[in-house]
Design a protein around this motif. Structure first.
Motif, PDB file in Angstrom:
ATOM      1  N   VAL A 181     -22.329  -0.690  53.803  1.00  0.00           N
ATOM      2  CA  VAL A 181     -22.614  -1.691  54.813  1.00  0.00           C
ATOM      3  C   VAL A 181     -22.923  -0.977  56.119  1.00  0.00           C
ATOM      4  N   ASP A 182     -24.170  -1.104  56.544  1.00  0.00           N
ATOM      5  CA  ASP A 182     -24.617  -0.526  57.808  1.00  0.00           C
ATOM      6  C   ASP A 182     -24.288   0.966  57.885  1.00  0.00           C
ATOM      7  N   GLY A 183     -24.461   1.667  56.749  1.00  0.00           N
ATOM      8  CA  GLY A 183     -24.270   3.114  56.711  1.00  0.00           C
ATOM      9  C   GLY A 183     -22.858   3.570  56.412  1.00  0.00           C
ATOM     10  N   ARG A 184     -21.928   2.663  56.226  1.00  0.00           N
ATOM     11  CA  ARG A 184     -20.544   3.029  55.912  1.00  0.00           C
ATOM     12  C   ARG A 184     -20.208   2.558  54.497  1.00  0.00           C
ATOM     13  N   THR A 185     -19.748   3.482  53.657  1.00  0.00           N
ATOM     14  CA  THR A 185     -19.440   3.144  52.272  1.00  0.00           C
ATOM     15  C   THR A 185     -17.943   2.961  52.095  1.00  0.00           C
ATOM     16  N   THR A 186     -17.591   1.918  51.363  1.00  0.00           N
ATOM     17  CA  THR A 186     -16.195   1.650  51.044  1.00  0.00           C
ATOM     18  C   THR A 186     -16.123   1.078  49.634  1.00  0.00           C
ATOM     19  N   THR A 187     -14.966   1.167  49.013  1.00  0.00           N
ATOM     20  CA  THR A 187     -14.766   0.528  47.717  1.00  0.00           C
ATOM     21  C   THR A 187     -13.851  -0.670  47.909  1.00  0.00           C
TER      22      THR A 187
ATOM     23  N   GLU B 188     -39.442 -12.931  52.831  1.00  0.00           N
ATOM     24  CA  GLU B 188     -39.135 -14.004  53.786  1.00  0.00           C
ATOM     25  C   GLU B 188     -38.644 -15.251  53.050  1.00  0.00           C
ATOM     26  N   ARG B 189     -39.310 -15.601  51.964  1.00  0.00           N
ATOM     27  CA  ARG B 189     -38.954 -16.791  51.171  1.00  0.00           C
ATOM     28  C   ARG B 189     -37.501 -16.738  50.701  1.00  0.00           C
ATOM     29  N   TYR B 190     -37.081 -15.555  50.192  1.00  0.00           N
ATOM     30  CA  TYR B 190     -35.729 -15.411  49.653  1.00  0.00           C
ATOM     31  C   TYR B 190     -34.724 -14.887  50.680  1.00  0.00           C
ATOM     32  N   ASP B 191     -35.188 -14.597  51.899  1.00  0.00           N
ATOM     33  CA  ASP B 191     -34.350 -13.998  52.944  1.00  0.00           C
ATOM     34  C   ASP B 191     -33.646 -12.742  52.430  1.00  0.00           C
ATOM     35  N   VAL B 192     -34.407 -11.925  51.719  1.00  0.00           N
ATOM     36  CA  VAL B 192     -33.946 -10.618  51.251  1.00  0.00           C
ATOM     37  C   VAL B 192     -34.996  -9.621  51.719  1.00  0.00           C
ATOM     38  N   HIS B 193     -34.632  -8.816  52.709  1.00  0.00           N
ATOM     39  CA  HIS B 193     -35.566  -7.885  53.332  1.00  0.00           C
ATOM     40  C   HIS B 193     -35.147  -6.470  52.954  1.00  0.00           C
ATOM     41  N   PHE B 194     -35.938  -5.835  52.098  1.00  0.00           N
ATOM     42  CA  PHE B 194     -35.606  -4.512  51.586  1.00  0.00           C
ATOM     43  C   PHE B 194     -35.905  -3.444  52.621  1.00  0.00           C
ATOM     44  N   LEU B 195     -35.025  -2.443  52.702  1.00  0.00           N
ATOM     45  CA  LEU B 195     -35.242  -1.336  53.615  1.00  0.00           C
ATOM     46  C   LEU B 195     -36.349  -0.446  53.059  1.00  0.00           C
ATOM     47  N   PRO B 196     -37.160   0.132  53.926  1.00  0.00           N
ATOM     48  CA  PRO B 196     -38.301   0.926  53.465  1.00  0.00           C
ATOM     49  C   PRO B 196     -37.896   2.255  52.851  1.00  0.00           C
ATOM     50  N   VAL B 197     -38.828   2.816  52.089  1.00  0.00           N
ATOM     51  CA  VAL B 197     -38.652   4.157  51.547  1.00  0.00           C
ATOM     52  C   VAL B 197     -38.422   5.093  52.720  1.00  0.00           C
ATOM     53  N   GLY B 198     -37.553   6.078  52.534  1.00  0.00           N
ATOM     54  CA  GLY B 198     -37.215   6.989  53.622  1.00  0.00           C
ATOM     55  C   GLY B 198     -35.804   6.760  54.118  1.00  0.00           C
ATOM     56  N   VAL B 199     -35.167   5.710  53.617  1.00  0.00           N
ATOM     57  CA  VAL B 199     -33.779   5.445  53.972  1.00  0.00           C
ATOM     58  C   VAL B 199     -32.922   6.500  53.288  1.00  0.00           C
ATOM     59  N   PRO B 200     -31.906   7.038  53.961  1.00  0.00           N
ATOM     60  CA  PRO B 200     -31.062   8.073  53.357  1.00  0.00           C
ATOM     61  C   PRO B 200     -30.478   7.631  52.016  1.00  0.00           C
TER      62      PRO B 200
END
Length: 167
Positions: free
Chosen positions: A76-82, A144-156
């Motif tokens: 979540v926003d760059g922080r990983t948790t279990t 936009e229709r599904y309100d799911v916006h994928f982050l672009p290639v190049g994300v860590p």
């Protein structure tokens, strides 16, 4: 969005099931149209180490996850948790996130999106993508229709569901 006065009852045997190749799948419980736009809900079962969603965000909706069984990882926003069974994660609009089952545990979760969006076809498409019947890119024109916006290639890699680091 007006006040919804209709009661929705979905019996387990009536819910549509979308199988996934790792042995899990979606159970479609409520679409936005079923609740007057109040919420959408589904269950997701993931096999050991299976990814539930690649990095994305919702522009308009809050997403709530309740882990029902097993252990999930959430980035979540760059922080990983279990989060183990019984735990809850609530992600506000605009916050990037990805999630999946940890490598040594299958997992099951309840996901609720509010306000609700008609996303049943999104989950059906994901099922076809997972089975190799459709390319992932087929979802991109419907973000936009599904309100799911994928982050672009190049994300860590830590934010990418496939683990590749294209930066």
């Amino acid at each position: 969005m007006g006040e919804n006065r209709e009661v929705l009852i979905v019996h387990g045997e009536q819910a549509e099931r979308i199988p996934l190749p790792h042995g899990g799948g979606f159970v479609l419980l409520a679409d936005g149209r079923d609740t007057g736009g109040a919420l959408g809900a589904n269950r997701l079962t993931l096999g050991r180490g299976a990814t539930g969603a690649r990095p994305h965000y919702h522009a308009r909706s809050t997403e709530l996850f309740h882990v029902l069984e097993g252990v999930m990882w959430f980035d979540v926003d760059g922080r990983t948790t279990t989060v183990a069974a019984g735990g809850l994660v609530s992600i506000p609009p605009g916050v990037p996130h990805a999630f999946g089952a940890v490598p040594d545990s299958p997992a099951e979760l309840l996901s609720v999106l509010t306000p609700g969006v008609d996303r049943f076809e999104y989950f059906r498409t994901l099922g076809r993508i997972q089975h190799g019947q459709e390319p992932f890119d087929s979802l991109l024109k419907h973000q936009e229709r599904y309100d799911v916006h994928f982050l672009p290639v190049g994300v860590p890699a830590r934010l990418r569901a496939d683990g590749r680091d294209d930066a």
